[in-house]
Enzyme design. Structure first.
Site, PDB file in Angstrom:
ATOM      1  N   TYR A 108      35.598 109.572  27.133  1.00  0.00           N
ATOM      2  CA  TYR A 108      35.726 110.082  28.516  1.00  0.00           C
ATOM      3  C   TYR A 108      36.561 110.175  29.836  1.00  0.00           C
ATOM      4  O   TYR A 108      36.973 110.941  30.157  1.00  0.00           O
ATOM      5  CB  TYR A 108      33.860 109.038  29.100  1.00  0.00           C
ATOM      6  N   PRO A 121      26.564 116.349  27.639  1.00  0.00           N
ATOM      7  CA  PRO A 121      24.788 117.018  26.939  1.00  0.00           C
ATOM      8  C   PRO A 121      24.014 117.475  27.976  1.00  0.00           C
ATOM      9  O   PRO A 121      23.960 117.818  29.034  1.00  0.00           O
ATOM     10  CB  PRO A 121      24.429 116.445  25.852  1.00  0.00           C
ATOM     11  N   HIS A 344      27.987 112.693  31.106  1.00  0.00           N
ATOM     12  CA  HIS A 344      28.327 111.417  29.615  1.00  0.00           C
ATOM     13  C   HIS A 344      28.877 110.202  29.556  1.00  0.00           C
ATOM     14  O   HIS A 344      27.871 109.331  28.931  1.00  0.00           O
ATOM     15  CB  HIS A 344      29.015 112.260  27.963  1.00  0.00           C
ATOM     16  N   SER A 555      24.461 114.819  16.287  1.00  0.00           N
ATOM     17  CA  SER A 555      23.704 113.532  16.561  1.00  0.00           C
ATOM     18  C   SER A 555      22.381 114.081  16.156  1.00  0.00           C
ATOM     19  O   SER A 555      22.102 114.764  16.892  1.00  0.00           O
ATOM     20  CB  SER A 555      24.247 113.619  17.781  1.00  0.00           C
TER      21      SER A 555
HETATM   22  N1  COA Z   1      10.418 106.326   3.406  1.00  0.00           N
HETATM   23  C1  COA Z   1      10.085 106.516   4.766  1.00  0.00           C
HETATM   24  N2  COA Z   1       9.673 106.817   5.818  1.00  0.00           N
HETATM   25  C2  COA Z   1      11.368 106.061   6.316  1.00  0.00           C
HETATM   26  C3  COA Z   1      12.143 106.021   5.534  1.00  0.00           C
HETATM   27  C4  COA Z   1      11.746 105.819   3.757  1.00  0.00           C
HETATM   28  N3  COA Z   1      12.218 105.972   3.055  1.00  0.00           N
HETATM   29  N4  COA Z   1      13.569 105.606   5.842  1.00  0.00           N
HETATM   30  C5  COA Z   1      13.253 105.880   7.580  1.00  0.00           C
HETATM   31  N5  COA Z   1      12.079 105.856   7.288  1.00  0.00           N
HETATM   32  C6  COA Z   1      11.071 105.679   8.367  1.00  0.00           C
HETATM   33  C7  COA Z   1      11.045 105.266   9.358  1.00  0.00           C
HETATM   34  O1  COA Z   1      10.803 104.070   9.376  1.00  0.00           O
HETATM   35  C8  COA Z   1      10.814 105.649  10.561  1.00  0.00           C
HETATM   36  O2  COA Z   1       9.379 105.929  11.492  1.00  0.00           O
HETATM   37  P1  COA Z   1       9.516 106.163  12.912  1.00  0.00           P
HETATM   38  O3  COA Z   1       8.975 107.839  12.967  1.00  0.00           O
HETATM   39  O4  COA Z   1       7.900 105.306  12.063  1.00  0.00           O
HETATM   40  O5  COA Z   1       9.682 105.431  13.805  1.00  0.00           O
HETATM   41  C9  COA Z   1      11.302 107.642  10.128  1.00  0.00           C
HETATM   42  O6  COA Z   1      11.771 107.631   9.620  1.00  0.00           O
HETATM   43  C10 COA Z   1      13.053 107.336  11.154  1.00  0.00           C
HETATM   44  O7  COA Z   1      13.960 106.896  10.477  1.00  0.00           O
HETATM   45  P2  COA Z   1      15.278 107.499  10.562  1.00  0.00           P
HETATM   46  O8  COA Z   1      14.799 109.204   9.950  1.00  0.00           O
HETATM   47  O9  COA Z   1      16.128 107.233   9.346  1.00  0.00           O
HETATM   48  O10 COA Z   1      16.426 107.619  10.994  1.00  0.00           O
HETATM   49  P3  COA Z   1      16.290 105.845  12.350  1.00  0.00           P
HETATM   50  O11 COA Z   1      15.236 106.284  13.403  1.00  0.00           O
HETATM   51  O12 COA Z   1      16.301 104.878  12.228  1.00  0.00           O
HETATM   52  O13 COA Z   1      17.516 107.038  13.227  1.00  0.00           O
HETATM   53  C11 COA Z   1      19.851 106.950  13.895  1.00  0.00           C
HETATM   54  C12 COA Z   1      18.660 106.638  12.260  1.00  0.00           C
HETATM   55  C13 COA Z   1      21.089 107.077  13.255  1.00  0.00           C
HETATM   56  C14 COA Z   1      20.060 107.946  14.544  1.00  0.00           C
HETATM   57  C15 COA Z   1      19.569 105.392  14.782  1.00  0.00           C
HETATM   58  O14 COA Z   1      19.887 104.711  14.023  1.00  0.00           O
HETATM   59  C16 COA Z   1      20.257 106.007  15.958  1.00  0.00           C
HETATM   60  O15 COA Z   1      21.723 105.060  15.633  1.00  0.00           O
HETATM   61  N6  COA Z   1      20.450 106.597  16.536  1.00  0.00           N
HETATM   62  C17 COA Z   1      21.009 106.672  18.163  1.00  0.00           C
HETATM   63  C18 COA Z   1      21.355 107.848  18.029  1.00  0.00           C
HETATM   64  C19 COA Z   1      22.372 107.984  19.477  1.00  0.00           C
HETATM   65  O16 COA Z   1      22.743 107.956  20.197  1.00  0.00           O
HETATM   66  N7  COA Z   1      22.949 109.315  19.810  1.00  0.00           N
HETATM   67  C20 COA Z   1      22.694 110.037  20.600  1.00  0.00           C
HETATM   68  C21 COA Z   1      24.575 110.312  20.980  1.00  0.00           C
HETATM   69  S1  COA Z   1      24.592 111.070  22.846  1.00  0.00           S
END
Ligand code: COA
Length: 627
Positions: A108, A121, A344, A555
């Site tokens: 940044y 963003p 950001h 993202s």
């Molecule tokens: N079977 C059934 N359900 C599943 C599954 C599977 N195999 N794998 C995941 N799920 C479910 C999870 O339990 C979760 O349930 P919920 O909706 O009840 O919470 C949901 O599906 C979403 O999981 P998933 O799609 O795997 O993603 P996540 O929520 O773990 O997110 C990232 C993944 C990478 C986005 C997250 O770990 C992260 O790092 N987020 C931050 C990103 C960030 O900072 N972005 C901004 C940049 S400016």
């Protein structure tokens, strides 16, 4: 159970809007932070092995064998790799987080391109149902009250601790987003945060018709103004700014950082200007009361709003209604379009969106109590003395901005056919499913994969920011190649898709646990610069440049509100893709640059929709084998 654990338990399952005046919990924030683990330095050999694996799908065999040689040299016992690794481990022992300062500077503060489009963003909120000034000011007033309600939770340290994968997250970013601002500097910017001072700010900045105002939002007894009171103050502002300011001073903040730094020093030589700039920098946040955006068909409405959020539409539209260095700027236009743009450096998207979710819920609350109308002082207009030199700087900034505005190609789509629920029903991670759809869309368009960035949260660690999930993998390539191969059976394709999503989820798990490769490699490189050793060949290699050229920068920013975050591409020939997966639909924002003949945001969005549908069809026709 300590106070932090106790409170986390208490608030974990509570609803979005809870009474915030339920007392203060001083010390809770620090107790929570202290309980978090520190970011580990991953083992050197592990990162190098994973680096070679990540290169496999995106470079040729010939390049790969050259890089294997460089890695062999780098990883030798007693070699440069080990020396740099030891340096990193020393740094990790001394600092609260070995990465966060370096990351802040590299990603940044030392990044010189304009924050507009290239870094900040935006968020597109659902259209509000007002169509006039009254409605606009009423909504803006409620939004301000809602944001102050959220601020109370920050001030009182009662903000619910967030969790990812069952682990508590670092909450530091929440304490950085209010009363803060980026300041341009030659070579490196800085961020100031006024919340810690003896007299924390009590005002917000309001911008209307390119004119800036200081609006005090607290009564003398320390209580926040009510919606009714704020509404009256906003009306006063409106009535004293009926004409557009001839010199849109805020446009200066859209410039290249070095040019802006020079113009900034010149601007604040004048005492009045300096006071006005300080008032903006100190304010809790900014509220931009925009002119209506040009009427467009429903089909492109969201894309148009996304552009307004990212850059304001250019010098003739609303770009003069911003101070882009301000961390948080809410935007409310007269036609009901609204959202925000944020700088950001202090924070990732999720804390910003959590604040927004709270504010949006707040605006839906019925207004029951009408407060007695005690006369309030007129909000202060912030004055600027415009010298010919400043006028010239504004003109140059306008020209550059208008070129950027023309260059941004952005498409927002709502994918209605299904949301998170479908991949979940197939026992697949929704995020991995969406990422594989992006891989398929890109491959179908370009007949090759590309280095792909997905942000992964490092907030399980104290002061953690992000690492990179490399979505283009050997498994994703096997799947996308097979998908349109007539020689492959559908059940094989379905199997390859399932395997690719599992590989993606596995990479996600190692990334959020601090074991991804990108920040570690960056750390080793920066350690070499710090130690003044010559730059290892590994980082001068073409393969490294290819690996860092993210044609897909993506993202996930989930929100309860039906909104979507958006950002620009990070390379001239790339795409920026942000998405909000909800249960039954997914909001996507896809960006590209018009100056690149090979990219097209609408086309990418179209391929993405097709990929999602084809993948669902494939899985439905080939259910997974019963265990
Ligand atoms: N079977 C059934 N359900 C599943 C599954 C599977 N195999 N794998 C995941 N799920 C479910 C999870 O339990 C979760 O349930 P919920 O909706 O009840 O919470 C949901 O599906 C979403 O999981 P998933 O799609 O795997 O993603 P996540 O929520 O773990 O997110 C990232 C993944 C990478 C986005 C997250 O770990 C992260 O790092 N987020 C931050 C990103 C960030 O900072 N972005 C901004 C940049 S400016």
């Amino acid at each position: 159970m300590n106070i932090s654990q106790w409170f986390s338990q208490l608030v974990k399952s509570s609803s979005l809007l809870r009474p915030v005046a339920s007392g203060r919990l001083p010390g809770r924030y620090l107790a929570h932070q202290d309980s978090l683990p520190t970011l580990p330095v991953p083992p050197l050999q592990q990162t190098l092995d994973r680096y070679l694996l990540a290169l496999e799908p995106i470079i040729s065999e010939e390049e790969l064998s050259h890089t294997r040689e460089l890695v062999r040299e780098f990883r030798k016992p007693g070699g440069v790799g080990e020396r740099l690794q030891k340096g990193l481990e020393r740094r990790a022992r001394k600092q609260e987080n070995w990465l966060s300062d370096w990351w802040l500077k590299t990603a940044y503060l030392e990044y010189r391109l304009p924050v507009v489009v290239h870094s900040s963003p935006g968020v597109v909120l659902p259209k509000q149902d007002f169509l006039d000034r009254q409605g606009q000011l009423r909504f803006a007033a409620k939004l301000i009250e809602g944001a102050l309600d959220f601020k109370t939770m920050i001030d009182n340290e009662t903000l619910p601790v967030e969790y990812l994968g069952g682990k508590p997250l670092c909450m530091n970013q929440y304490y950085q987003i209010l009363s803060s601002c980026r300041i341009p500097g030659q070579k490196r910017d800085s961020v100031v945060n006024y919340t810690k001072g003896k007299k924390p700010p009590t005002h917000v900045t309001v911008v209307h018709n390119f004119q800036f105002f200081e609006l005090d939002v607290y009564n003398s007894d320390g209580s926040p103004l009510t919606t009714d009171q704020i509404f009256i103050q906003l009306e006063k502002i409106w009535n004293t700014s009926l004409q557009r300011n001839k010199e849109p001073i805020g446009i200066l903040t859209t410039n290249h950082r070095n040019s802006w730094a020079k113009a900034y020093n010149n601007l604040i030589k004048d005492k009045t200007n300096k006071e006005s700039v300080r008032s903006i920098e100190k304010s809790i946040f900014t509220v931009c009361l925009d002119a209506p955006i040009p009427r467009v068909s429903d089909d492109i409405y969201r894309s148009r709003v996304a552009a307004q959020m990212l850059h304001g539409g250019g010098s003739r539209w609303n770009s003069g209604n911003r101070w882009f260095d301000k961390t948080l700027q809410f935007i409310v236009a007269e036609d009901g379009s609204c959202g925000l743009v944020y700088e950001h450096a202090p924070s990732e998207g999720p804390p910003i969106v959590a604040l927004l979710d709270h504010v949006v819920e707040y605006t839906k609350k019925p207004e029951l109590v009408r407060s007695p109308m005690i006369p309030l002082p007129t909000p202060k207009k912030l004055r600027f003395n415009i010298t010919p030199e400043i006028k010239n700087d504004i003109e140059k900034a306008k020209q550059n901005l208008n070129i950027m505005v023309e260059d941004l190609d952005i498409k927002v789509i709502v994918f209605h056919q299904f949301g998170k629920n479908f991949p979940k029903s197939e026992k697949i991670s929704p995020d991995a499913f969406i990422q594989m759809a992006l891989q398929l869309a890109y491959y179908r368009m370009y007949k090759q994969p590309c280095a792909t960035y997905e942000s992964a949260s490092l907030r399980m660690f104290r002061l953690g920011r992000t690492d990179t999930i490399r979505s283009a993998s050997v498994d994703s390539l096997n799947f996308v190649k097979a998908m349109d191969d007539p020689g492959k059976q559908d059940h094989e394709k379905a199997e390859l898709l399932r395997r690719a999503t599992q590989a993606h989820r596995a990479y996600t798990d190692l990334a959020i646990k601090g074991n991804a490769i990108d920040r570690h490699l960056l750390g080793l490189k920066l350690q070499a610069i710090e130690d003044l050793v010559s730059m290892p060949e590994l980082f001068m290699d073409t393969a490294y440049a290819v690996a860092m050229h993210f044609n897909l920068s993506t993202s996930q920013v989930p929100a309860k509100t039906d909104c979507v975050m958006c950002f620009g591409p990070v390379v001239p020939d790339g795409y920026g893709v942000c998405y909000n997966p909800l249960d039954e639909h997914i909001n996507f924002a896809v960006s590209a640059f018009n100056s690149c003949a090979d990219t097209n945001a609408a086309q990418m969005a179209h391929y993405l929709e097709a990929a999602l549908l084809d993948m669902r069809r494939l899985l439905q026709s080939h259910p997974r084998a019963k265990l």
